[in-house]
Write a protein that holds these residues in place. Structure first.
Motif, PDB file in Angstrom:
ATOM      1  N   ARG A 182      27.391  15.893  78.818  1.00  0.00           N
ATOM      2  CA  ARG A 182      27.368  15.411  80.214  1.00  0.00           C
ATOM      3  C   ARG A 182      28.238  16.271  81.133  1.00  0.00           C
ATOM      4  NH1 ARG A 182      23.224  12.393  80.895  1.00  0.00           N
ATOM      5  NH2 ARG A 182      23.105  10.479  79.723  1.00  0.00           N
ATOM      6  N   MET A 183      29.396  16.695  80.644  1.00  0.00           N
ATOM      7  CA  MET A 183      30.278  17.528  81.469  1.00  0.00           C
ATOM      8  C   MET A 183      29.651  18.894  81.743  1.00  0.00           C
ATOM      9  SD  MET A 183      32.851  17.824  83.369  1.00  0.00           S
ATOM     10  CE  MET A 183      33.553  16.219  83.048  1.00  0.00           C
ATOM     11  N   ASP A 184      28.989  19.460  80.734  1.00  0.00           N
ATOM     12  CA  ASP A 184      28.290  20.725  80.955  1.00  0.00           C
ATOM     13  C   ASP A 184      27.252  20.564  82.069  1.00  0.00           C
ATOM     14  OD1 ASP A 184      29.684  22.047  78.920  1.00  0.00           O
ATOM     15  OD2 ASP A 184      28.169  21.572  77.406  1.00  0.00           O
TER      16      ASP A 184
ATOM     17  N   ALA B 274      41.608  22.914  85.684  1.00  0.00           N
ATOM     18  CA  ALA B 274      41.025  24.228  85.961  1.00  0.00           C
ATOM     19  C   ALA B 274      40.877  25.066  84.689  1.00  0.00           C
ATOM     20  CB  ALA B 274      41.848  24.966  87.019  1.00  0.00           C
ATOM     21  N   PRO B 275      41.878  25.088  83.775  1.00  0.00           N
ATOM     22  CA  PRO B 275      41.687  25.857  82.533  1.00  0.00           C
ATOM     23  C   PRO B 275      40.530  25.317  81.678  1.00  0.00           C
ATOM     24  CG  PRO B 275      44.021  25.428  82.878  1.00  0.00           C
ATOM     25  CD  PRO B 275      43.277  24.622  83.904  1.00  0.00           C
ATOM     26  N   ALA B 276      40.371  23.996  81.646  1.00  0.00           N
ATOM     27  CA  ALA B 276      39.260  23.412  80.876  1.00  0.00           C
ATOM     28  C   ALA B 276      37.916  23.779  81.496  1.00  0.00           C
ATOM     29  CB  ALA B 276      39.410  21.896  80.788  1.00  0.00           C
TER      30      ALA B 276
ATOM     31  N   ARG C 203      34.936  26.016  79.765  1.00  0.00           N
ATOM     32  CA  ARG C 203      33.563  25.493  79.663  1.00  0.00           C
ATOM     33  C   ARG C 203      32.565  26.425  80.346  1.00  0.00           C
ATOM     34  NH1 ARG C 203      31.784  20.302  78.397  1.00  0.00           N
ATOM     35  NH2 ARG C 203      33.358  18.997  77.443  1.00  0.00           N
ATOM     36  N   VAL C 204      32.920  26.953  81.510  1.00  0.00           N
ATOM     37  CA  VAL C 204      32.024  27.869  82.222  1.00  0.00           C
ATOM     38  C   VAL C 204      31.833  29.140  81.392  1.00  0.00           C
ATOM     39  CG1 VAL C 204      31.748  29.322  84.275  1.00  0.00           C
ATOM     40  CG2 VAL C 204      32.467  26.937  84.511  1.00  0.00           C
ATOM     41  N   ARG C 205      32.905  29.665  80.818  1.00  0.00           N
ATOM     42  CA  ARG C 205      32.785  30.857  79.958  1.00  0.00           C
ATOM     43  C   ARG C 205      31.880  30.565  78.768  1.00  0.00           C
ATOM     44  NH1 ARG C 205      38.033  30.915  81.071  1.00  0.00           N
ATOM     45  NH2 ARG C 205      38.898  32.562  82.331  1.00  0.00           N
ATOM     46  N   ARG C 206      31.986  29.364  78.191  1.00  0.00           N
ATOM     47  CA  ARG C 206      31.139  28.978  77.062  1.00  0.00           C
ATOM     48  C   ARG C 206      29.672  28.883  77.492  1.00  0.00           C
ATOM     49  NH1 ARG C 206      29.941  23.804  75.141  1.00  0.00           N
ATOM     50  NH2 ARG C 206      31.484  23.046  76.598  1.00  0.00           N
ATOM     51  N   LEU C 207      29.430  28.333  78.683  1.00  0.00           N
ATOM     52  CA  LEU C 207      28.061  28.257  79.206  1.00  0.00           C
ATOM     53  C   LEU C 207      27.481  29.656  79.420  1.00  0.00           C
ATOM     54  CD1 LEU C 207      28.527  25.310  81.731  1.00  0.00           C
ATOM     55  CD2 LEU C 207      27.067  25.283  79.680  1.00  0.00           C
ATOM     56  N   GLU C 208      28.311  30.583  79.873  1.00  0.00           N
ATOM     57  CA  GLU C 208      27.860  31.958  80.068  1.00  0.00           C
ATOM     58  C   GLU C 208      27.590  32.639  78.726  1.00  0.00           C
ATOM     59  OE1 GLU C 208      30.365  32.751  84.199  1.00  0.00           O
ATOM     60  OE2 GLU C 208      31.218  33.380  82.288  1.00  0.00           O
ATOM     61  N   THR C 209      28.523  32.497  77.798  1.00  0.00           N
ATOM     62  CA  THR C 209      28.394  33.136  76.485  1.00  0.00           C
ATOM     63  C   THR C 209      27.189  32.609  75.711  1.00  0.00           C
ATOM     64  OG1 THR C 209      30.781  33.450  76.380  1.00  0.00           O
ATOM     65  CG2 THR C 209      29.585  33.595  74.301  1.00  0.00           C
TER      66      THR C 209
END
Length: 153
Positions: free
Chosen positions: A7-9, A35-37, A41-47
């Motif tokens: 849901r957060m993604d 902000a670090p979390a 999460r954004v980096r994980r979505l990109e990767t």
């Protein structure tokens, strides 16, 4: 089909699709995470490939490309449009899809004039038979990807 997105993604994707220029601080405020979390999460979505890039939506007419068309290509074998790696870089092609059914590919094209479109169609004809439909208007310019009910994709 399971996407691996929670849901957060989906909340992050919703916010990024609305405005990809948000800072991690503003994004964290909107989704109620640190902000670090959010950055992680954004980096994980990109990767993972869920987020494939960030770009500006450009009005084709204002950029000098008022003539737009959808073209179905009927070609096959070694001369097929899809076998030429240079085609993807043609400036007239906005999108290119490999398809099933009548034809091998569909492309969306934008050009400055009808004369340019005629030249473009002539260039495409070297690969097979192009069949074009002119775009009169675009009632849906862009639509964000949303989570389906029940989390099913």
């Amino acid at each position: 089909m399971e996407t691996g997105l929670d849901r957060m993604d989906w909340r992050l994707l919703q916010e990024l699709q609305a405005d990809a220029r948000l800072s991690f601080n503003e994004l964290s405020r909107r989704v109620h995470l640190s902000a670090p979390a959010v950055a992680e999460r954004v980096r994980r979505l990109e990767t993972s490939g869920a987020v494939t890039g960030y770009h500006a939506h450009v009005a084709l007419e204002r950029a000098g490309y008022p003539v737009q068309a959808v073209v179905v290509m009927d070609c096959y074998g070694p001369s097929c449009l899809l076998r030429d790696p240079d085609v993807a870089a043609w400036p007239q092609i906005r999108q290119l899809f490999r398809i099933t059914g009548d034809g091998c590919s569909v492309l969306v094209a934008a050009v400055p004039s009808m004369a340019e479109f005629e030249s473009f169609i002539d260039r495409l004809a070297r690969y097979g038979r192009p069949s074009s439909s002119m775009v009169l208007s675009q009632p849906v310019e862009w639509s964000p990807v949303v989570e389906l009910e029940g989390g099913e994709q």
